[in-house]
Structures are given as C-alpha cells and as structure tokens.
Design an enzyme around this catalytic site. Structure first.
Site, mmCIF file in Angstrom:
data_model
loop_
_atom_site.group_PDB
_atom_site.id
_atom_site.type_symbol
_atom_site.label_atom_id
_atom_site.label_comp_id
_atom_site.label_asym_id
_atom_site.label_seq_id
_atom_site.Cartn_x
_atom_site.Cartn_y
_atom_site.Cartn_z
ATOM 1 C CB SER A 228 -0.921 0.016 1.221
ATOM 2 O OG SER A 228 -0.174 0.240 2.408
ATOM 3 C CB CYS A 283 -0.089 -2.733 -8.642
ATOM 4 S SG CYS A 283 1.426 -3.416 -9.336
ATOM 5 C CD GLU A 384 -4.374 -0.811 -5.367
ATOM 6 O OE1 GLU A 384 -3.664 -0.989 -6.373
ATOM 7 O OE2 GLU A 384 -3.930 -0.885 -4.204
#
Length: 503
Positions: A228, A283, A384
């Site tokens: 993160s 990602c 996200e």
C-alpha cells in the site's frame, strides 16, 4: 493443517512465537496451514545469517554465481506445475494466472543469467597522461524484500532474489502471511536442489512490528517493498533516513482511454482480461475506463455481456476464468467498496457481490462488477479497490479523457485503445503512466525493462528489473591507476596528481 517454519542459514526452524497466522484455500475457505509471526529475535537471526554469508558469497566469482542461476532457472521450470497449483490454491488465481505468476519468476531469473554482460562496468586507458580509470558495479551487502500477497512467486523470487543474489548480495525475505506457501516451497527448492550456499537467502513471516527491523538495522543496505502507498511512504522515509536504498512499489488506479475509432470487440476483450484477471488483485489491473461518449452505450453493453459470460469458480478448476479473492476479509473490503460506489451515486450495471459457486459455498468469491457514469469526486473512481470491479467514466474527447487520467494521484500504468496514430503518439508522450499500453491492456514489460510506476505508485530512485534493478542492487566503484616510470617518479605532482591535464 500444518504449522510452517521459518528458514535461516538454509535450515528450517520452529518459531518460538505464540502468534500464528492462518493460510486459507481461497476457493473453500478452509485453513490449510498456519505460519509463525516470527519474533524480533528470529527476524534478527535471519539478518545475522545473511550478514554472515555476504563476505563469501560476494567474493564468489561472477561465473559461479551465474552458473548457479542457470541451474536454478531449470529447477523452477521442472516444478512449474507444482508451484502453479500451490499458488492457485492459496491465492485464488485461476490456473492460467497462477502459471503466469511462476513464469514471471522464471523470466527475471533468465535476465539474471546475463549478469556477466549487464553488470559490466566501463573504463578508459590514458584518460590523462599515465592515468587509467575504470568503474565497476559492486554488491551492497544484505538486502531485504517485503512481499505482498498477490504474487507469491513473481515478486519475491522474480523481482527481488535473482538480481540481488547474482550481483553478490544476500537476502532476507518477509513472505506474505496470507500467501506464504508458494514462496516457502521455492525456498525449499533453493537449497535442496539449487545447491546455493547457506544464508544467501533467508525467509521469515512476521507482522509490521517485527519487519520495522529491516528499516533501521544498519546491516540492511536496501529494501524492496510492494504494498500500500501509506506503508510504502513510511518504509521509504524511515529506511532512507537510516541511509538505505528503497524501492517502494505501491498502489495504483490505472486508467484506459477508449476512443470512438477503437476496434470495439478487441478492446472489450482486452479490458475483460485486464480488469478481471487475477480477480483484479494486481497493481497493473485496469479498473477505470474513460470511454468516448459516442460509443459508451455500445461499449458498456458489450462489456456487461462478456463479463456475465465469465465462469466464476474454484481457482484450480481448469474451466475457471475468475477465481476468488484472497481472504474473507478482502472479500468484505471489495464488497464495501461496491456499496460505497452505490452510495456515491454511480450506476451499478453488474453486481458481483452475491455470486455463488456450487460446492464452494465458503469460498471468497466476488463476481464481475461494473459501474457506469462514475463522476469526478467519487472515491470509488480514484482509490484502489483491488478486486474485479470496472468503473466507466464517460468523456467527450481525447483531451478530457487524458486530463481525467492524469488528475489521479497514482500512475503505475495507463492505456489507450485507438486506431489513430496521432492520438496514440500524443498519449504516449503526455500520459503520467509509467507503463503505457497502446491497444495493450496490461502493459507490463518483460523483465529486461524496468517496472516503472510513477507518482504515488512508486517511491525510490531505481525501479525493479532491467538495468534499473542491476543498479539498485549495486554501487559504483571507480578506480584510477597510475604506474611510475623514470619520468613520472621524479616529477612533482600538482594538487590533482595529474588527473587534470592542461595544455
């Protein structure tokens, strides 16, 4: 259900911890193993083992290190099927995606086998009269890898280990507590079949509290982190303050721009793969699509049709196209985001929250989800979600789409779908995305190029893989040499000892 160990100096050891972390089969919800939350002393033990192994390993010839990597590459290939099944079971990727995870660990290993070429320095004779200068790449020492759950083979054993060890460093890996089994099995093979010297790679599982040691221990010279953005910023600032190099690869909210002249069928197929592959838990997923208004209705209808046709199922069923997410907690996280999108006023076109898989009722499944008419200011369009959720932002034209994309704080990747070379080239130049796709939904480069995220998707100076990766794991040493002859022995040197030459 078994309790796993940690690996120090080539030996698997029982942890003294009183805290154990469950590992689940994501398709069934069953706990299949527990891993230790290693104590601070055990993490320190792993660092000490890597530190003790560094002098001998760093002095091992480049040829020998490369030969071991060649052998290691073949071992990974031999165990590809086994590792694929293990990855699918603990993470939830379908078999094709899990196989790709392992192949993406093999690819950087092949890159590392080219170390005799890619680690070369350079030099010149007679840079000034009688002086020669050469520059070399030297290993750093002990490096640490802090691993996320979503790529248990590729990230530790592809992005981190191969270039680190072939350049002469030793490694401590903090495997992901949700998905440690693939990394642990590869660790077993590393010593059992790979024949590497003890201590070259060490592996622990622990919490953030114990892994803080990596950020402050002076024996650790560099850290690669994937996770993160909030944690990445902490790791980058803390480790850098302690004189360490850092690669912190963080969150993303990749956008695509779909123009009216695109090949619609091919574009939707690419976006289905990009958004729902790995259940969106990567990602480089492509969750946000900026679609030109003139084709938006057709695009959304086709996207929904193809998304509904995806088979949601057990990760290790060969027919499955969309497997579960990693844990019950992560399923709740994704479903909470879906509710947030509804609350914010986005138009829910397809809801995947209540999908059921017969025979796997306790699995962590989230079906394909689509929101249309996502507006500026809706957090679901900017943050996200890390799940199989697609968000449609309707735009008038190229310029509006590009502006929306570049306004996002993350810039891992971006893509454009068009048959227009002018707009493709303009996009290539002006997008903030670090990895750019032109009619490519997942523009992840091969290992020979850097994985080059930008903005709040990356903190550091050198990216993973490619020549960036070699430079990250090495330091420059520049040597200037001079040999005395009769003339120079009696010559009076100036302040610069002859390295500055005048007419």
């Amino acid at each position: 259900m078994i309790r796993k160990q940690y690996c120090v100096n080539g030996q698997w050891k029982d942890s003294k911890t009183d805290k154990w972390m469950p590992v689940t089969d994501s398709s069934t919800g069953e706990v299949i193993a527990e891993v230790p939350c290693c104590t601070a002393d055990e993490v320190e033990e792993a660092i000490a083992a890597a530190y003790a192994a560094f002098p001998e390993w760093s002095q091992t010839s480049l040829s020998k290190r490369t030969q071991l990597l060649f052998k290691w590459r073949n071992i990974l290939v031999d165990h590809l099927d086994e590792l694929t099944e293990l990855c699918a079971k603990e993470l939830g990727k379908n078999l094709a995606e899990a196989r790709g995870d392992v192949l993406k660990a093999i690819e950087p290993t092949e890159l590392a086998c080219s170390a005799p070429l890619i680690t070369q320095g350079y030099g010149s004779l007679q840079v000034t009269t009688g002086f020669d200068t050469s520059s070399y790449r030297m290993p750093l020492g002990v490096v640490a890898g802090i691993v996320p759950f979503n790529f248990p083979a590729m990230i530790p054993w592809g992005w981190m280990v191969p270039l680190a060890i072939v350049t002469g460093n030793t490694v401590v890996l903090k495997a992901a507590s949700y998905t440690p089994l693939t990394a642990m099995r590869i660790m077993e093979l590393f010593y059992e079949e790979g024949g590497f010297p003890a201590g070259v790679v060490n592996l622990v599982t622990c919490s953030r509290n114990e892994s803080e040691l990596f950020l402050t221990d002076p024996r650790i010279k560099a850290i690669t982190f994937v996770g993160s953005t909030s944690v990445g910023k902490h790791i980058y600032s803390t480790a850098a303050a302690h004189g360490k190099r850092v690669q912190a690869l963080c969150e993303a909210k990749n956008h695509a721009l779909v123009l009216e002249d695109c090949d619609l069928e091919s574009t939707v197929n690419a976006i289905i793969n990009s958004t729902y592959g790995c259940a969106g838990m990567r990602c480089m997923a492509l969750p946000v699509i900026c679609v030109q208004e003139t084709i938006a209705d057709k695009f959304v209808a086709l996207l929904k049709q193809k998304a509904e046709a995806l088979k949601v199922g057990c990760a290790y069923d060969p027919e499955t196209k969309l497997g579960p997410v990693v844990t019950a907690e992560h399923k709740k996280f994704v479903c909470d985001w879906i509710q947030k999108g509804i609350d914010e006023g986005a138009e829910l076109v397809l809801d995947g929250r209540n999908v059921k898989v017969p025979g796997y009722e306790n699995g962590f499944f989230v079906g394909p989800t689509i929101f249309d008419r996502v507006k500026p200011g809706m957090t679901i369009g900017d943050r996200e979600v890390f799940g199989p959720v697609t968000l449609i932002k309707r735009v008038k034209d190229f310029d509006e789409g590009l502006a929306i994309m570049n306004a996002n704080p993350f810039a891992n990747g971006s893509a454009i779908f068009t048959q227009n070379g002018y707009y493709a080239r303009k996009f290539e130049m002006l997008t903030d995305g670090g990895m750019v796709g032109i009619n490519v939904g997942i523009p992840v480069p091969s290992a020979y190029f850097p994985f080059s995220g930008n903005k709040e998707s990356f903190f550091g100076d050198q990216h993973v893989l490619g020549i960036d990766g070699v430079r990250f794991y090495t330091r420059a040493k520049t040597v200037t040499k001079h040999w005395y002859d009769e003339a120079s022995r009696v010559k009076v040197m100036d302040t610069w000892e002859g390295t500055v030459e005048r007419n």
